[in-house]
Design a protein around this motif. Structure first.
Motif, PDB file in Angstrom:
ATOM      1  N   SER A 179       0.803  -1.228   0.000  1.00  0.00           N
ATOM      2  CA  SER A 179       0.000   0.000   0.000  1.00  0.00           C
ATOM      3  C   SER A 179       0.833   1.274   0.000  1.00  0.00           C
ATOM      4  CB  SER A 179      -0.932   0.004   1.217  1.00  0.00           C
ATOM      5  OG  SER A 179      -0.191  -0.004   2.423  1.00  0.00           O
ATOM      6  N   VAL A 180       2.143   1.152   0.175  1.00  0.00           N
ATOM      7  CA  VAL A 180       3.026   2.315   0.180  1.00  0.00           C
ATOM      8  C   VAL A 180       3.608   2.496  -1.219  1.00  0.00           C
ATOM      9  CG1 VAL A 180       5.136   3.321   1.132  1.00  0.00           C
ATOM     10  CG2 VAL A 180       3.592   2.002   2.612  1.00  0.00           C
ATOM     11  N   PRO A 181       3.415   3.657  -1.843  1.00  0.00           N
ATOM     12  CA  PRO A 181       3.888   3.862  -3.225  1.00  0.00           C
ATOM     13  C   PRO A 181       5.361   3.537  -3.420  1.00  0.00           C
ATOM     14  CG  PRO A 181       2.461   5.667  -2.560  1.00  0.00           C
ATOM     15  CD  PRO A 181       2.681   4.826  -1.339  1.00  0.00           C
ATOM     16  N   GLY A 182       6.193   3.890  -2.478  1.00  0.00           N
ATOM     17  CA  GLY A 182       7.626   3.684  -2.627  1.00  0.00           C
ATOM     18  C   GLY A 182       8.064   2.235  -2.611  1.00  0.00           C
ATOM     19  N   THR A 183       7.266   1.378  -2.009  1.00  0.00           N
ATOM     20  CA  THR A 183       7.636  -0.044  -1.899  1.00  0.00           C
ATOM     21  C   THR A 183       6.683  -0.958  -2.668  1.00  0.00           C
ATOM     22  OG1 THR A 183       6.345  -0.225   0.156  1.00  0.00           O
ATOM     23  CG2 THR A 183       8.702   0.295   0.352  1.00  0.00           C
ATOM     24  N   LYS A 184       5.723  -0.378  -3.353  1.00  0.00           N
ATOM     25  CA  LYS A 184       4.702  -1.175  -4.032  1.00  0.00           C
ATOM     26  C   LYS A 184       5.302  -2.088  -5.089  1.00  0.00           C
ATOM     27  CE  LYS A 184       0.089  -0.752  -6.017  1.00  0.00           C
ATOM     28  NZ  LYS A 184      -0.983   0.181  -6.430  1.00  0.00           N
ATOM     29  N   LYS A 185       6.279  -1.582  -5.856  1.00  0.00           N
ATOM     30  CA  LYS A 185       6.878  -2.396  -6.906  1.00  0.00           C
ATOM     31  C   LYS A 185       7.629  -3.595  -6.331  1.00  0.00           C
ATOM     32  CE  LYS A 185       7.346   1.194 -10.440  1.00  0.00           C
ATOM     33  NZ  LYS A 185       8.280   1.921 -11.337  1.00  0.00           N
TER      34      LYS A 185
END
Length: 255
Positions: free
Chosen positions: A196-202
């Motif tokens: 759910s965190v943009p920085g760790t989504k990938k």
């Protein structure tokens, strides 16, 4: 050296004799079916409120398998208990004395437990699918539709693979409590937060539960870097690392 069939039989007897393993498998079945059916019923009641794009891309089969988010925790517990109980009770010393070749002992233990987990996982996914479609009413699909049977099988295999991964981790840690303390928060909280965190989504897309979700979908997310087969491949890599790590440490360390 005991015959291979005798080692397999002894591992089967161990699984049957430990009540907690049976309860965890039953919990995996009940939680996955129950939670998946509930989500399907809610989706059915709120379907008309969804945006038109979401209605057109609605994944009836994948929705039924959302119960696996909680059901996988019971499969984690099963995998950990199968291996960890040997160390908790110090039964591992007797087991290795009876089967000195640790590789044979390890493979037989994991094979029997994985077969059991696969049977339960596939049975759970089939029941979950039909119960979920019944709850979806007019928005349901059938098992004969394109890719639906593959998703049903994928959901069941994921349950077996997550149990096998947990066995490998428990073999590395040699502690039921430690393995539970790491795996439960990891699958219940950490992976969900990372997704759910943009920085760790990938990065989170390559975690075991995200790969398992891809295996159980009919309609794949547009931003997913892989499909069902890719998800299976990612999951197999995680399992291989855990199982091989457990074997290496079992060979190197004293019981």
């Amino acid at each position: 050296m005991p015959a291979l069939s005798a080692v397999l039989h002894s591992e089967w007897v161990k699984i049957k004799s430990v009540r907690s393993t049976g309860w965890t498998l039953a919990a995996a079945f009940v939680i996955t079916v129950g939670f998946g059916t509930l989500i399907c019923a809610l989706s059915n009641s709120q379907f008309d409120d969804l945006p038109k794009a979401d209605q057109l891309s609605f994944d009836a089969a994948g929705t039924a398998f959302t119960g696996g988010v909680l059901g996988q925790l019971a499969m984690v517990a099963f995998g950990v208990l199968v291996v960890g109980s040997e160390y908790t009770t110090t039964m591992i010393r007797i087991s290795l004395a009876a089967v000195p070749r640790r590789g044979i002992f390890y493979v037989c233990k994991l094979t029997v437990a994985t077969v059991v987990a696969t049977v339960v996982g596939l049975a759970t996914s089939v029941v979950t699918f039909f119960a979920g479609q019944a709850a979806l009413g007019t928005h349901s699909t059938t098992i004969g539709e394109d890719h639906v049977l593959r998703a049903v099988i994928g959901a069941g295999l994921y349950m077996a693979l997550i149990a096998l991964l947990s066995m490998g981790v428990a073999a590395m840690l040699r502690s039921t409590m430690l393995a539970m303390g790491i795996l439960m928060p990891f699958f219940f909280l950490i992976t969900q937060i990372l997704a759910s965190v943009p920085g760790t989504k990938k990065v989170s897309r390559y975690l075991p539960d995200q790969a398992g979700a891809a295996m159980a979908r009919v309609v794949q997310h547009s931003d997913s870097p892989y499909g069902p087969l890719g998800g299976f491949g990612v999951m197999m890599l995680w399992v291989a690392v855990a199982v091989i790590g457990g074997y290496v440490l079992l060979r190197k360390r004293d019981a």
